[in-house]
Design a protein around this motif. Structure first.
Motif, short mmCIF file in Angstrom:
data_model
loop_
_atom_site.label_atom_id
_atom_site.label_comp_id
_atom_site.label_asym_id
_atom_site.label_seq_id
_atom_site.Cartn_x
_atom_site.Cartn_y
_atom_site.Cartn_z
N GLY A 1 -6.68 -19.53 -11.16
CA GLY A 1 -6.90 -18.08 -11.00
C GLY A 1 -7.94 -17.15 -10.66
N GLU B 1 -6.46 -15.36 -7.80
CA GLU B 1 -4.83 -14.89 -7.37
C GLU B 1 -5.07 -13.55 -7.46
OE1 GLU B 1 -1.73 -14.61 -11.55
OE2 GLU B 1 -4.30 -14.31 -11.72
N ILE B 2 -5.65 -11.94 -8.40
CA ILE B 2 -5.77 -10.76 -7.88
C ILE B 2 -5.88 -10.38 -6.64
CG2 ILE B 2 -6.97 -8.18 -8.82
CD1 ILE B 2 -7.69 -10.02 -11.52
N PHE C 1 -3.53 -10.52 -4.80
CA PHE C 1 -2.27 -9.70 -4.82
C PHE C 1 -2.59 -8.16 -3.72
CE2 PHE C 1 0.75 -6.90 -7.05
CZ PHE C 1 -0.21 -5.27 -7.11
N LEU D 1 5.33 -4.16 -10.04
CA LEU D 1 5.21 -4.10 -11.47
C LEU D 1 4.99 -5.21 -12.17
CD1 LEU D 1 4.56 -1.43 -13.00
CD2 LEU D 1 7.60 -2.06 -14.27
N SER D 2 5.59 -6.34 -12.28
CA SER D 2 6.15 -7.63 -12.60
C SER D 2 4.65 -8.47 -11.73
CB SER D 2 7.40 -8.15 -12.47
OG SER D 2 8.40 -8.15 -11.39
N GLU D 3 4.57 -8.42 -10.54
CA GLU D 3 4.06 -8.56 -10.15
C GLU D 3 2.65 -8.88 -10.59
OE1 GLU D 3 4.56 -8.73 -5.66
OE2 GLU D 3 2.61 -9.72 -5.94
N MET D 4 2.13 -7.40 -10.97
CA MET D 4 0.88 -6.61 -11.94
C MET D 4 0.26 -7.13 -12.82
SD MET D 4 -0.29 -3.42 -10.52
CE MET D 4 -2.06 -3.66 -11.27
N ALA D 5 1.60 -7.45 -13.92
CA ALA D 5 1.80 -7.90 -15.38
C ALA D 5 0.76 -9.41 -14.80
CB ALA D 5 3.46 -7.89 -16.05
N GLY D 6 1.39 -10.31 -14.22
CA GLY D 6 0.75 -11.29 -14.66
C GLY D 6 -0.99 -11.60 -14.32
N VAL D 7 -1.27 -10.17 -14.21
CA VAL D 7 -2.56 -9.73 -13.69
C VAL D 7 -3.65 -9.47 -14.95
CG1 VAL D 7 -4.34 -8.02 -12.52
CG2 VAL D 7 -3.00 -9.65 -11.23
N PHE D 8 -1.93 -8.90 -16.06
CA PHE D 8 -3.37 -7.37 -17.00
C PHE D 8 -3.78 -7.98 -17.90
CE2 PHE D 8 -1.74 -4.18 -15.31
CZ PHE D 8 -0.51 -3.73 -15.85
N ASP D 9 -3.63 -9.15 -18.86
CA ASP D 9 -4.48 -10.02 -19.91
C ASP D 9 -3.93 -9.41 -21.07
OD1 ASP D 9 -7.17 -10.97 -18.40
OD2 ASP D 9 -4.43 -12.23 -18.91
N ILE D 10 -2.71 -8.67 -21.34
CA ILE D 10 -2.28 -7.65 -22.45
C ILE D 10 -2.45 -8.31 -23.99
CG2 ILE D 10 -1.29 -5.86 -23.13
CD1 ILE D 10 -1.28 -3.78 -20.78
N SER E 1 -2.99 -16.23 -18.36
CA SER E 1 -2.59 -14.51 -18.06
C SER E 1 -1.40 -13.66 -19.32
CB SER E 1 -1.30 -14.49 -17.51
OG SER E 1 -1.63 -15.59 -16.13
N ALA F 1 -2.56 -15.03 -22.86
CA ALA F 1 -3.86 -14.46 -23.21
C ALA F 1 -4.48 -12.93 -22.80
CB ALA F 1 -4.20 -15.85 -23.22
N GLN G 1 -11.32 -9.50 -10.43
CA GLN G 1 -11.21 -10.89 -10.17
C GLN G 1 -12.00 -12.14 -11.05
OE1 GLN G 1 -8.35 -13.31 -7.54
NE2 GLN G 1 -9.60 -13.46 -10.23
N SER H 1 -7.98 -5.81 -19.32
CA SER H 1 -6.89 -4.63 -20.40
C SER H 1 -6.96 -3.35 -19.58
CB SER H 1 -6.29 -4.81 -21.32
OG SER H 1 -6.15 -6.32 -21.37
N THR I 1 -7.13 -3.32 -15.84
CA THR I 1 -6.07 -3.19 -15.07
C THR I 1 -4.47 -1.91 -15.48
OG1 THR I 1 -5.15 -4.73 -16.52
CG2 THR I 1 -6.45 -5.73 -14.50
#
Lengths: 91, 564, 301
Positions: free
Chosen positions: A23, A26-27, A30, A82-91, B64, B66, B237, B404, B407
């Protein structure tokens, strides 16, 4: 039997700690793909009729752009940012 | 005793159901085959299709998915009492949420790592595939609104954490510089980062920064604009990296503390069906519960994570269960801790007696109740000042929330237009890229922060959660079609997926409808913004069900099992 | 080395003037006159058949006619080859059919000609005279050099960022690679290993050298040829303006087919800053001997 369990727990922990390492870039990875995409796209924009640098540059760099062109074409086909970014989101 | 029981029971339930229901899903529905090559092998390219160790993937996937979500929701839901909340977290998770995550992951694995959105476009209907980006676009603003509200509220209530968080930003920048620019040894940098992080906690603890809610709104607005324009290695990051440590530390220590403390519950098990939860209004448990507890039980964003990166890195199909299903259970465990902590200390920290919780909790309780309860538990078990632990808990929540926000603002910029519009203007060519960047995030940020200004998180969170559940609906329905038409397991398993999917759809639709019609929002512009986004969500939901019905009617033969 | 660029509207006598200048300079050293004008009059002026290879016309005097079409076709061919070489990576882009159309893309002609010009400049001559293509194209070629520099700077900047990110990731995750169709390709992360950035630096240097050369008064001379009539007059004014925009100064104005008329006065006033030479109407400006005679009008060019 006991040894096996310990073995697998150790393996699991090792792998688990590896998750942190994974991790940690990761960003950036990307962003790297995005940069490579733009870099290549700008040079090849010529082919799709958008303002771009003279193709001379591309003629000289193209033989060395394996990874970049690969990433660019993947982006062009999949457009799944979109989905690649979502892995980065932490929502 | 209750706290120990409940935490242990949750562990037991999760473990048992993992090995029974979970394995059932794996064998009978997904039909996972450890011999079948996964995309990580089939399409190996050294870039994103690279097999990863299952524990790595599990840890990474969980980190990711959480966020602040699994904490905010349950903290609000306590108004209904701990029993219904925890039941939703357990069973909503087990039968809907974790199933959703697991199936999104595995269907993506079967479709060569394609996203759930792509799969939806393929097997449910083209329209459904298109609704995703539309959905995301509108949800972005709500994400910013809800999280700005959450953080502003927390910083206002716990000013020590405000300082600590700001210091944490600086720590992240320092770490980023050391790790990615100077390229100091990975382990050394990590240690430095963690040490500095702990230092920020102590410094923050001793130096509170007291500002009011709206001032924090403005601060966050500026933060969003600047942070999302920075290169990712500077702040995003490194902070994301450190967040993972905070997460696991916070979760594991809490689990241990609340088991060992073995405290009784002060909070009521069940208050009333329509407790006051959302927007100061009596909220019927059904259909409102998913609008409150979203992420702890079910979250649509997870489907994107699963099919975005995890599916491309799965080494063997049988690893999917621990990653997708297990990951979501872990999130459920986190939410369980939240419930337990407030159940133990909630009455004391809010001052609302148990009998009055149904109406009184909403105003006094929520996130601050969680932070205070968590802190009390830690103080009692590990010692040291309660306020210090409040600072830690708040730092945890805000660290994820700030990520969040960052991003969400960035996503708005990753569009083709962004890249090519400025290049079109050949003269000021590449300078314009910067200009556009600021404008684009400014608009999303301004709208979001405006809503937070008047809205408050107790109003905005459910709206965001509604959109989140809608996304989950799309993914769940897609999974249901995939299972029914492509996987074709025994009938009972078909229903095991279909029924939750439909139940979810109905609940979300009624829930959003209820929100739009019942919840008053004082500020007119905020009212219009929030409600129109939700209405758009509703329309998408109806399009979805129409497409679903027509897809379901098609004979199974028409469905391809793999991409052409 | 001296470079002389002869500009002007079509039909004003650029080619004749180029030939004149070439003749004069051949007395001083080895001279090449290269015609980039698609009208291809140079051969007619010397009464010789000219092509892409330099042909000896007289002592120290060589001439060539650049086939614009061929240059563009070759240029596109180079592009095509580059693509074919990397074709394995391009599973999606299917470009062969489009290569015919590419010739006509905006910017291709200029790029191809810029490269052709640079190639000619590398040849071993004391003086090279360019009978330039129609004004518009010539001016575009010249400003293309400037634009190329801007693009290259930006591309180099992005490339540096890419290398930097790669290094940061490699430090933590180990060596980067990419596997396409089962074949493994190295991924450079430092400037020393990166052929791409080296190519870009090199090309940048080449273009920068070119720009310095054409801006350097002691190396390059820009001459505008005109006729004593309004359209040509305005064209010349525009040429001067445009050249100024790209930091190039005109050296002299040559009024070809000039006769005594009021208009001449106007011309002398407008272009008083530049050396003006007048060449009267000639009956038969063809063939080396006749050309020699006209030379006198150039004074000591």
């Amino acid at each position: 039997m006991g040894h096996n369990v310990i073995e697998s727990v150790v393996q699991f922990l090792k792998g688990f700690l590896g998750a942190f390492k994974k991790g940690s870039t990761e960003i950036i990875e990307f962003e790297l793909r995005e940069l490579e995409n733009i870099f290549t796209l700008v040079q090849m924009g010529f082919f799709i009729g958008i303002p771009s640098p003279p193709p001379t540059i591309l003629i000289r760099t193209m033989p060395h752009l394996a990874r970049e062109i690969f990433i660019m074409t993947k982006r062009a086909v999949e457009d799944d940012v979109l989905s690649e970014m979502a892995g980065v989101f932490d929502i | 005793m209750m706290s120990a029981y409940l935490v242990l029971i949750s562990l037991v339930i999760y473990i048992v159901l993992y090995y029974t229901y979970g394995k059932g899903l794996e064998k009978k529905v997904v039909k996972a085959d450890s011999e079948r090559p996964t995309p990580a092998h089939k399409m190996y390219d050294g870039v994103d299709y690279v097999p990863a160790h299952q524990a790595v993937l599990y840890g990474h996937h969980f980190a990711s998915i959480a966020g602040a979500g699994p904490i905010v929701g349950p903290a609000m839901a306590m108004a209904w009492g701990w029993l219904p909340s925890i039941l939703w977290i357990w069973f909503g998770n087990i039968f809907i949420g974790a199933v959703h995550d697991y199936l999104a992951l595995m269907s993506s694995v079967r479709y060569d790592g394609k996203s759930i959105q792509w799969i939806a476009g393929r097997i449910v209907g083209k329209r459904t595939g298109i609704t995703f980006p539309v959905y995301i676009w509108f949800t972005l603003v709500l994400v910013i609104a809800a999280f700005t509200a959450v953080v502003s509220n927390l910083f206002h209530k716990i000013p020590q954490a405000a300082t600590a968080s700001i210091l944490f930003l600086i720590v992240a920048v320092i770490l980023g510089f050391l790790m990615y620019k100077v390229k100091l040894n990975f382990y050394v940098s990590t240690v430095i980062g963690i040490v500095l992080l702990v230092a920020s906690l102590f410094i923050g603890f001793n130096n509170p920064l007291l500002l009011d809610y709206n001032t924090w709104n403005i601060f966050l607005f500026v933060y969003i604009i600047i942070a999302s324009a920075l290169p990712v290695w500077v702040l995003l990051q490194p902070r994301d990296y450190l967040n993972a440590y905070i997460l696991w530390f916070g979760l594991l220590t809490a689990g241990i503390a609340f088991i060992a403390l073995a405290k009784p519950f002060e909070g009521p098990a069940f208050t009333t069906f329509s407790a006051v939860v959302i927007g100061g209004q009596p909220s019927p448990f059904w259909p409102a519960i998913p609008l409150v507890i979203a992420c702890g039980a079910l979250s649509g964003f997870h489907s994107l994570v699963g099919s975005g990166t995890s599916s491309k890195q799965l080494d063997k199909e049988v690893h999917g269960l621990i990653v997708g299903y297990g990951g979501m259970f872990t999130e459920g465990f986190l939410s369980t801790i939240v419930i337990v902590s407030i159940a133990v200390y909630g009455v004391t920290v809010t001052g609302v007696p148990a009998v009055e919780w149904g109406t009184g909790y909403a105003a006094k309780g929520g996130l601050s109740a969680f932070v205070a309860s968590y802190a009390k538990g830690f103080s009692q078990f590990y010692g040291y000042d309660e306020t210090f632990w409040k600072t830690f808990a708040t730092l945890w929540i805000s660290a994820f929330a700030l990520t969040s926000l960052d991003t969400a603002a960035r996503l708005g910029r990753f569009t083709w237009q962004e890249i090519f519009e400025p290049l079109y203007d050949k003269n000021r060519t590449l300078h314009n890229i910067i200009a556009n960047r600021w404008v684009a995030s400014a608009i999303a940020a301004a709208l979001g922060v405006y809503m937070a200004w008047y809205g408050g998180y107790k109003l905005l969170w459910p709206a965001f959660a509604g959109m989140n559940q809608l996304l989950a609906s799309i993914a769940m329905i897609t999974a249901a079609v995939w299972v029914a038409k492509v996987q074709r397991p025994a009938k009972v398993w078909n229903y095991a997926i279909l029924i939750p999917a439909l139940f979810l759809w109905v609940t979300v639709t009624v829930g959003i409808g209820w929100y739009v019609l019942t919840i008053p929002i004082k500020d007119p512009l905020t009212n219009i913004l929030v409600k129109s986004i939700l209405v758009i969500g509703l329309i998408l939901n109806f399009i979805l069900i129409a497409d679903f019905v027509s897809a379901y009617r098609k004979p199974a033969e028409e469905f391809e099992a793999a991409p052409t | 080395m001296r470079l002389i660029f002869v500009l002007g509207k079509g039909g004003v006598g650029k080619t004749t003037v180029s030939a004149l200048l070439a003749l004069r300079h051949s007395k001083l050293g080895k001279t090449l006159v290269a015609s980039l004008d698609p009208a291809h009059n140079l051969g007619d002026v010397f009464q010789e058949k000219l092509g892409m290879k330099e042909k000896r016309i007289a002592d120290n005097l060589y001439a060539m006619e650049v086939d614009l079409d061929k240059v563009v076709r070759d240029y596109i061919g180079e592009l095509e080859n580059s693509l074919k070489h990397t074709y394995r990576y391009l599973t999606v882009i299917n470009l062969e059919k489009y290569f015919d159309v590419l010739k006509n893309y905006p910017g291709v002609e200029e790029s191809a000609l810029l490269e052709a010009m640079r190639k000619i400049i590398k040849k071993d001559y004391d003086t090279i005279i360019f009978d330039t293509p129609p004004t518009g194209l010539t001016l575009r070629i010249l400003s293309l050099a400037e634009m190329t520099l801007i693009w290259l700077d930006k591309l180099i900047e992005i490339r540096k960022k890419i290398l930097d990110r790669r290094k940061a990731v490699e430090k933590i995750q180990g060596e980067l690679c990419v596997v396409i169709d089962g074949e493994r390709y190295e991924v450079p992360s430092s400037e020393e290993d990166d052929a791409v950035i080296r190519e870009m630096y090199q090309y940048r240097d080449e273009i920068e050298d070119f720009i310095h050369m054409i801006r350097n008064n002691s190396v390059s001379e820009f001459i505008a040829v005109m006729n004593p009539e309004p359209l040509s007059f305005y064209e010349t004014k525009r040429i001067i303006e445009y050249l100024q925009k790209i930091d190039i100064g005109l050296s002299r104005v040559i009024v070809n087919k000039s006769e005594e008329c009021d208009f001449l006065g106007e011309i002398e006033r407008e272009f008083s800053r530049y050396q003006i030479f007048k060449i009267p109407v000639m009956k038969n400006p063809v063939g080396i001997e006749n050309i020699r005679k006209i030379c006198e009008y150039l004074g000591d060019a």
